[in-house]
Scaffold this active site. Structure first.
Site, short mmCIF file in Angstrom:
data_model
loop_
_atom_site.label_atom_id
_atom_site.label_comp_id
_atom_site.label_asym_id
_atom_site.label_seq_id
_atom_site.Cartn_x
_atom_site.Cartn_y
_atom_site.Cartn_z
N LEU A 298 0.85 -1.18 0.00
CA LEU A 298 0.00 0.00 0.00
C LEU A 298 0.89 1.24 0.00
O LEU A 298 2.09 1.15 0.26
CB LEU A 298 -0.91 -0.02 1.22
N SER A 299 0.31 2.39 -0.27
CA SER A 299 1.15 3.59 -0.36
C SER A 299 1.89 3.83 0.95
O SER A 299 3.07 4.19 0.95
CB SER A 299 0.30 4.81 -0.72
N GLU A 300 1.22 3.64 2.09
CA GLU A 300 1.89 3.70 3.39
C GLU A 300 1.27 2.71 4.36
O GLU A 300 0.08 2.39 4.26
CB GLU A 300 1.79 5.11 4.02
N SER A 301 2.11 2.23 5.26
CA SER A 301 1.66 1.41 6.39
C SER A 301 2.17 2.05 7.67
O SER A 301 3.28 2.59 7.70
CB SER A 301 2.17 -0.03 6.28
N HIS B 169 -3.04 9.92 5.90
CA HIS B 169 -4.12 8.94 5.82
C HIS B 169 -3.81 7.72 6.68
O HIS B 169 -4.72 7.10 7.24
CB HIS B 169 -4.40 8.56 4.36
#
Length: 298
Positions: free
Chosen positions: A45-48, A77
């Site tokens: 994912l874009s960030e975790s 987010h």
């Protein structure tokens, strides 16, 4: 072997499969940096976001953020996603009115937004904004973000703004131009590295009344082409509007911001700008939906 609880949370939406998905690992105390990076890469994912106990007496928790490629100092987010899990799966919304998260960019207060005693959103206060000028020719910037030079809205300057991490802000005349932009991602990545910014954030006030502002965010510099709905970048945008004098510094302002529609991940953010001494208080709020709960085996 260890089993680590993991959640997939769609942030800035009240509908599953909308908004911006974040990986959330709420009990990461035993994980090494290498393991966190591998988990973020696995989730893709874009960030975790990874949560730990904090040694800071002013904070309730410490939180770290990883893209599939690297650690970053702050992610809006993923903060919303983590806070939603704390509020719902761990019942923190019933225990306290807010929690303080220690990030690499500083302390981030997060409070719960409720209606009829039901959680409807979480709201995070970002770091005071800072601006930086951009030296590149607008012709080059328009080319790299994939719009015509005439699509740039020259009523607003192209600037870099930071409320936790840096974002290149590019004003555009129309939503259509933003939705049809075709960025030159490799060259854009090089320019972002030059300015040490995480993302390039396009914005417009041309929204047909659906929103106050409409945005789109490209981020090849941190290992992903496009981030669907970006809390950090829209917080930085709010700070820019205040510091550049496009909103009054004598009253509180609220903006409804739409993003993600161009890539079929529509989301909505609510940004509040409150004047405070020489810099504003920036709060970014949104709902979230948990779509996956499970474990990762290490």
């Amino acid at each position: 072997m260890r089993k680590i609880d993991v959640y997939h949370v769609d942030a800035f939406t009240d509908q599953a499969f909308g908004g911006n998905p974040a990986g959330v690992i709420p009990e990461a105390g035993d994980l090494s940096m290498e393991e966190m990076q591998k988990i973020a890469n696995e989730l893709n994912l874009s960030e975790s976001a990874f949560l730990f106990p904090s040694n800071n007496p002013e904070a309730d928790f410490r939180i770290r953020y990883f893209t599939p490629a690297e650690e970053i100092d702050f992610c809006g987010h993923a903060t919303i996603g983590m806070s939603w899990i704390l509020a719902t799966a761990y019942d923190w919304a019933d225990k306290v009115e807010q929690v303080i998260l220690e990030t690499n960019a500083g302390l981030v207060p997060v409070k719960w937004v409720k209606e009829n005693n039901q959680l409807t959103a979480v709201s995070m206060t970002q770091r005071a904004p800072q601006l930086q000028n951009v030296e590149d020719d607008p012709v080059k910037i328009a080319e790299l973000v994939g719009v015509k030079l005439t699509d740039l809205d020259d009523r607003y300057p192209i600037k870099i703004s930071n409320t936790g991490v840096s974002h290149l802000l590019v004003p555009i005349k129309s939503r259509l131009a933003i939705d049809t932009a075709e960025p030159k991602l490799k060259r854009l990545q090089m320019m972002n590295k030059q300015y040490q910014v995480s993302t390039t954030h396009l914005f417009t006030f041309d929204t047909d009344g659906e929103f106050d502002i409409y945005t789109r965010d490209f981020c090849p510099n941190i290992g992903i082409d496009e981030d669907p709905v970006t809390g950090a970048a829209n917080g930085a945008l709010a700070g820019y509007l205040y510091l550049e004098g496009f909103v009054s510094n004598h009253e509180t302002h609220q903006f409804k911001i739409g993003q993600g529609h161009a890539i079929n991940r529509p989301g909505t953010l609510y940004v509040t700008i409150t004047p405070h001494e020489d810099k504003p208080i920036i709060e970014v709020a949104g709902s979230a939906v948990t779509t996956i709960e499970g474990t990762i085996t290490i």
